[in-house]
Design an enzyme around this catalytic site. Sequence first.
Site, short mmCIF file in Angstrom:
data_model
loop_
_atom_site.label_atom_id
_atom_site.label_comp_id
_atom_site.label_asym_id
_atom_site.label_seq_id
_atom_site.Cartn_x
_atom_site.Cartn_y
_atom_site.Cartn_z
N THR A 165 0.87 -1.21 0.04
CA THR A 165 0.02 0.13 0.00
C THR A 165 0.82 1.25 -0.10
O THR A 165 1.86 1.31 0.55
CB THR A 165 -0.62 0.00 1.29
N ARG A 193 -12.22 -8.67 -1.32
CA ARG A 193 -11.71 -8.47 -0.32
C ARG A 193 -11.47 -7.05 -0.22
O ARG A 193 -10.71 -6.24 -1.06
CB ARG A 193 -10.46 -9.35 -0.28
N GLY A 195 -9.05 -4.55 2.45
CA GLY A 195 -8.04 -4.47 3.33
C GLY A 195 -8.10 -3.41 4.46
O GLY A 195 -9.37 -2.70 4.60
N ASP A 196 -7.22 -3.02 5.22
CA ASP A 196 -7.18 -1.82 6.05
C ASP A 196 -7.29 -0.48 5.46
O ASP A 196 -7.73 0.47 5.89
CB ASP A 196 -5.90 -1.97 7.14
N THR A 216 0.69 -0.08 6.87
CA THR A 216 0.93 -1.00 5.70
C THR A 216 0.93 -2.58 5.88
O THR A 216 1.33 -2.59 7.26
CB THR A 216 2.07 -0.63 4.66
N GLY A 219 -3.26 -5.92 6.34
CA GLY A 219 -4.57 -5.30 6.92
C GLY A 219 -5.52 -6.09 7.68
O GLY A 219 -6.37 -5.53 8.27
N1 GLY Z 1 -2.30 -2.97 4.06
C1 GLY Z 1 -2.93 -3.15 2.86
C2 GLY Z 1 -4.01 -4.17 2.74
O1 GLY Z 1 -3.94 -5.33 3.49
O2 GLY Z 1 -4.55 -4.43 1.79
#
Ligand code: GLY
Length: 307
Positions: A165, A193, A195-196, A216, A219
């Site tokens: 990320t 999906r 992520g964070d 990063t 996530g």
């Molecule tokens: N940190 C990025 C993700 O998990 O998508």
Amino acid sequence: MILLANYEGRSGVEYAAKLLARGENGLRAIVEGIKIVESNLDIHTVGMSSWPNILGQLQLDAAVMDGNTRRTGAVGALRNYKHPVEVAYRVMTDIDHEILVGDGAERFAHEIGAVTAVNETNSSLTAWRKHLENVLTAEQKQLFPNIRLLDIKSQAVDPEKLFDTTVYLSIDHEARISTATSTSGWAWKYPGRLGDSPIIGAGSYADSRYGACACTHTGEMSIRAGTARSVVLYLKMGLSVSDAVYESARDLADLKTGYLDEVTIHAVDKDGNYKVIGLNSSETIRYVVWTPSMSAPQVCEAEIINL
Ligand code: GLY
């Protein structure tokens, strides 16, 4: 003033720093910086030419947060738009919601006239096809994509694990603290999906009264620990930026089930102190920092901690 970005985001840092130095709104400055990264075909985890999901589709996530207002904007699983971070910004400014995903996000992007793009490139699709060649059985190859994707879920491992990320954090000339993120998420991820990165409080959080944080890598872990919000809350409770980050790392390390891997935490406090750590990182983690006293942005190494 300060600008902090992860190493993946380095191609846009100089421009974002220039905008900050000339007194632009800090959130706009970092959005413009990330747009450069999203257009960079050599970066395979953000924007165009990223690694796609297991069906070969690029589903992109992004978020922004203005620490003055605590307004946010985020998009998840967005397809066919060149600058997810700009669409996230417009979610913040143009609609009374904070997150839009999938078809709704795409409809919104169309309605605001966002720039369209075919983000899948020969390079990203070739990498995807090679992955399928390696992981599918002969029978699955015949039937693909009409197979049970769950059967190959453990094969979703980034070809370039070191990279991830893009996250930017800034404090501008008016002391506004902002964050912005953009990512394609995991390579070969299960469709849909998130992520964070599009989840405010997990992958990023900014509050001009205290500071900001952005994460990063894994996530799935920062979502469960609410890492970015936690760091800012620890700052509010009076911890130094280093201690706030360490405390959040301990929260992450307390997770014992589910998918566990490394997480990198980037944080600044309202006074411009900053800390970046790589939790359980197997490789050197770099980040980029700029302040007005520097002639150019500097690349630094994060502290690695194993818990
Ligand atoms: N940190 C990025 C993700 O998990 O998508």
